[in-house]
Design a protein around this motif. Structure first.
Motif, mmCIF file in Angstrom:
data_model
loop_
_atom_site.group_PDB
_atom_site.id
_atom_site.type_symbol
_atom_site.label_atom_id
_atom_site.label_comp_id
_atom_site.label_asym_id
_atom_site.label_seq_id
_atom_site.Cartn_x
_atom_site.Cartn_y
_atom_site.Cartn_z
ATOM 1 N N ALA A 224 0.826 -1.195 0.000
ATOM 2 C CA ALA A 224 0.000 0.000 0.000
ATOM 3 C C ALA A 224 0.861 1.244 0.000
ATOM 4 O O ALA A 224 1.894 1.311 0.645
ATOM 5 C CB ALA A 224 -0.909 -0.010 1.232
ATOM 6 N N LEU B 242 -0.196 0.236 -6.403
ATOM 7 C CA LEU B 242 -1.338 0.954 -5.855
ATOM 8 C C LEU B 242 -1.201 2.465 -6.054
ATOM 9 O O LEU B 242 -2.194 3.149 -6.332
ATOM 10 C CB LEU B 242 -1.513 0.635 -4.369
ATOM 11 C CG LEU B 242 -1.899 -0.795 -4.023
ATOM 12 C CD1 LEU B 242 -2.245 -0.909 -2.541
ATOM 13 C CD2 LEU B 242 -3.055 -1.288 -4.877
ATOM 14 N N GLN C 64 -6.974 -2.190 3.576
ATOM 15 C CA GLN C 64 -7.518 -0.883 3.256
ATOM 16 C C GLN C 64 -6.442 0.192 3.375
ATOM 17 O O GLN C 64 -5.620 0.153 4.280
ATOM 18 C CB GLN C 64 -8.678 -0.545 4.206
ATOM 19 C CG GLN C 64 -9.807 -1.557 4.163
ATOM 20 C CD GLN C 64 -10.974 -1.167 5.050
ATOM 21 O OE1 GLN C 64 -11.192 0.009 5.319
ATOM 22 N NE2 GLN C 64 -11.729 -2.155 5.510
ATOM 23 N N MET D 216 -8.837 2.740 -1.063
ATOM 24 C CA MET D 216 -8.545 1.529 -1.813
ATOM 25 C C MET D 216 -8.648 0.315 -0.891
ATOM 26 O O MET D 216 -8.318 0.389 0.293
ATOM 27 C CB MET D 216 -7.137 1.599 -2.419
ATOM 28 C CG MET D 216 -6.849 2.889 -3.165
ATOM 29 S SD MET D 216 -5.165 3.000 -3.828
ATOM 30 C CE MET D 216 -5.369 2.125 -5.374
ATOM 31 N N SER E 19 -7.458 -3.785 -1.200
ATOM 32 C CA SER E 19 -6.722 -4.722 -2.059
ATOM 33 C C SER E 19 -6.699 -6.110 -1.441
ATOM 34 O O SER E 19 -6.781 -6.275 -0.220
ATOM 35 C CB SER E 19 -5.289 -4.220 -2.290
ATOM 36 O OG SER E 19 -4.604 -4.047 -1.064
ATOM 37 N N TRP E 20 -6.572 -7.124 -2.298
ATOM 38 C CA TRP E 20 -6.469 -8.504 -1.863
ATOM 39 C C TRP E 20 -5.812 -9.317 -2.969
ATOM 40 O O TRP E 20 -5.596 -8.834 -4.074
ATOM 41 C CB TRP E 20 -7.847 -9.064 -1.498
ATOM 42 C CG TRP E 20 -8.774 -9.310 -2.641
ATOM 43 C CD1 TRP E 20 -9.018 -10.494 -3.285
ATOM 44 C CD2 TRP E 20 -9.626 -8.340 -3.295
ATOM 45 N NE1 TRP E 20 -9.936 -10.328 -4.289
ATOM 46 C CE2 TRP E 20 -10.343 -9.022 -4.315
ATOM 47 C CE3 TRP E 20 -9.836 -6.974 -3.123
ATOM 48 C CZ2 TRP E 20 -11.241 -8.377 -5.159
ATOM 49 C CZ3 TRP E 20 -10.742 -6.334 -3.958
ATOM 50 C CH2 TRP E 20 -11.438 -7.025 -4.953
ATOM 51 N N ARG E 21 -5.482 -10.572 -2.650
ATOM 52 C CA ARG E 21 -4.853 -11.459 -3.629
ATOM 53 C C ARG E 21 -5.559 -12.810 -3.584
ATOM 54 O O ARG E 21 -5.753 -13.380 -2.506
ATOM 55 C CB ARG E 21 -3.374 -11.635 -3.334
ATOM 56 C CG ARG E 21 -2.629 -12.493 -4.361
ATOM 57 C CD ARG E 21 -1.168 -12.675 -3.993
ATOM 58 N NE ARG E 21 -0.495 -11.400 -3.912
ATOM 59 C CZ ARG E 21 0.301 -11.037 -2.914
ATOM 60 N NH1 ARG E 21 0.511 -11.853 -1.898
ATOM 61 N NH2 ARG E 21 0.882 -9.860 -2.921
ATOM 62 N N ASP F 129 -3.658 -10.250 -8.264
ATOM 63 C CA ASP F 129 -3.768 -9.154 -7.310
ATOM 64 C C ASP F 129 -4.959 -8.299 -7.719
ATOM 65 O O ASP F 129 -5.143 -8.004 -8.909
ATOM 66 C CB ASP F 129 -2.513 -8.273 -7.332
ATOM 67 C CG ASP F 129 -1.310 -8.961 -6.716
ATOM 68 O OD1 ASP F 129 -1.480 -9.680 -5.710
ATOM 69 O OD2 ASP F 129 -0.189 -8.780 -7.228
ATOM 70 N N TYR F 130 -5.768 -7.902 -6.732
ATOM 71 C CA TYR F 130 -6.939 -7.075 -7.007
ATOM 72 C C TYR F 130 -6.919 -5.824 -6.134
ATOM 73 O O TYR F 130 -6.385 -5.836 -5.023
ATOM 74 C CB TYR F 130 -8.231 -7.838 -6.682
ATOM 75 C CG TYR F 130 -8.479 -9.075 -7.511
ATOM 76 C CD1 TYR F 130 -9.175 -8.997 -8.714
ATOM 77 C CD2 TYR F 130 -8.029 -10.313 -7.087
ATOM 78 C CE1 TYR F 130 -9.406 -10.138 -9.479
ATOM 79 C CE2 TYR F 130 -8.259 -11.461 -7.840
ATOM 80 C CZ TYR F 130 -8.950 -11.371 -9.034
ATOM 81 O OH TYR F 130 -9.170 -12.492 -9.784
ATOM 82 N N VAL F 131 -7.519 -4.774 -6.634
ATOM 83 C CA VAL F 131 -7.760 -3.583 -5.818
ATOM 84 C C VAL F 131 -8.989 -2.869 -6.354
ATOM 85 O O VAL F 131 -9.190 -2.801 -7.572
ATOM 86 C CB VAL F 131 -6.538 -2.625 -5.817
ATOM 87 C CG1 VAL F 131 -6.232 -2.123 -7.216
ATOM 88 C CG2 VAL F 131 -6.787 -1.443 -4.874
ATOM 89 N N VAL G 284 -10.930 0.850 -6.109
ATOM 90 C CA VAL G 284 -10.578 2.224 -5.782
ATOM 91 C C VAL G 284 -11.783 3.113 -6.037
ATOM 92 O O VAL G 284 -12.527 2.925 -7.002
ATOM 93 C CB VAL G 284 -9.354 2.697 -6.618
ATOM 94 C CG1 VAL G 284 -9.584 2.476 -8.094
ATOM 95 C CG2 VAL G 284 -9.028 4.156 -6.350
ATOM 96 N N ALA H 140 -15.530 -4.507 -2.576
ATOM 97 C CA ALA H 140 -14.388 -5.411 -2.708
ATOM 98 C C ALA H 140 -14.801 -6.842 -2.409
ATOM 99 O O ALA H 140 -14.452 -7.786 -3.138
ATOM 100 C CB ALA H 140 -13.255 -4.975 -1.786
#
Length: 255
Positions: A115, A120, A215, A223, A225-227, A232-234, A236, A248
């Motif tokens: 982050a 990001l 977060q 934002m 984000s996670w995996r 990898d995802y985010v 926004v 999310a």
């Protein structure tokens, strides 16, 4: 400052060896507490720079401006200067020193995928540009979902299905291709009835899945984000929108 904080600060200032810097990057990838402390240091750097820039816009007292004009060499900071001038000079050294260290770290090492750094930060920068678009909000419209999934999936290195987030009050508008931290990223754009713009971004990864939703706030955007499953995802969206975590988790169950 904790010993971890000192190490993170040294990392930002480019004072660690390659091996030490690599160990810090590995730690940031795996430890949420370390990422949080890293975020705090980055936020402090940004805050210092913002405050310093504001100070530069303040009017300079006439007496000081006259003294500068008469002097051929910059005058050293002395105890006899007004309090505001001593504070400004000291703050400038701190802010510029911290910023310089950050710039060295960024230009001499690969971006850290955590982050407030790496991909990001790039996502936040892109979102700040595209969220203000209307006619050119996306490259490929929602009328071509199969093409978006195939094209962006191949480019980003991650298979996905476009999530339907209507239950979250979001309408899918289309997608576009980004480059973040030097890698292709698929960006799926959603809007609310009020015109707010949200995005789901993803890229392929060989790293293991995680159970956490992290977060963070970068500039004017929140934002999460996670995996999961090789990507990898985010998500926004506008800062303070309040619906990002729900978006999310909904997206994570449908991508």
């Amino acid at each position: 400052m904790t010993s971890l904080g000192e190490k993170l600060s040294a990392y930002l200032d480019g004072e660690l060896s390659d091996a030490e810097a690599k160990s810090v990057e590995d730690l940031l990838e795996q430890d949420a507490d370390a990422r949080a402390e890293f975020d705090a240091l980055m936020a402090a750097d940004r805050s210092a720079l913002e405050q310093f820039e504001e100070m530069l816009t303040d009017p300079v007292p006439l007496a000081l401006a006259s003294a500068i004009n008469r002097s051929e060499e910059p005058a050293p900071v002395r105890q006899g200067l007004p309090a505001w001038a001593q504070m400004a000079a000291g703050f400038a050294l701190i802010a510029l020193g911290g910023f310089g260290g950050y710039q060295i770290a960024e230009t001499t090492r690969a971006p850290v995928q955590v982050a407030s750094a790496g991909w990001l930060q790039d996502i936040a920068d892109y979102h700040g540009i595209y969220a203000s678009e209307t006619r050119h909000l996306v490259e490929v419209t929602a009328a071509e979902p199969d093409h978006i999934e195939t094209w962006l999936g191949n480019r980003a290195g991650a298979e996905f299905s476009i999530p339907d987030l209507a239950d979250q009050g979001l309408t899918f508008q289309g997608g576009r291709l980004l480059v973040a931290a030097g890698k292709p990223v698929a960006q799926l754009i959603y809007t609310t009835d009020a015109g707010e713009v949200f995005a789901l971004c993803l890229r392929g990864t060989e790293k293991p899945s995680t159970d956490s939703f992290d977060q963070t706030t970068i500039g004017a955007f929140d934002m999460v984000s996670w995996r999961n499953d090789g990507a990898d995802y985010v998500v926004v969206g506008p800062k303070g929108s309040g619906a990002l975590d729900e978006m999310a988790r909904a997206a994570a169950g449908r991508v």
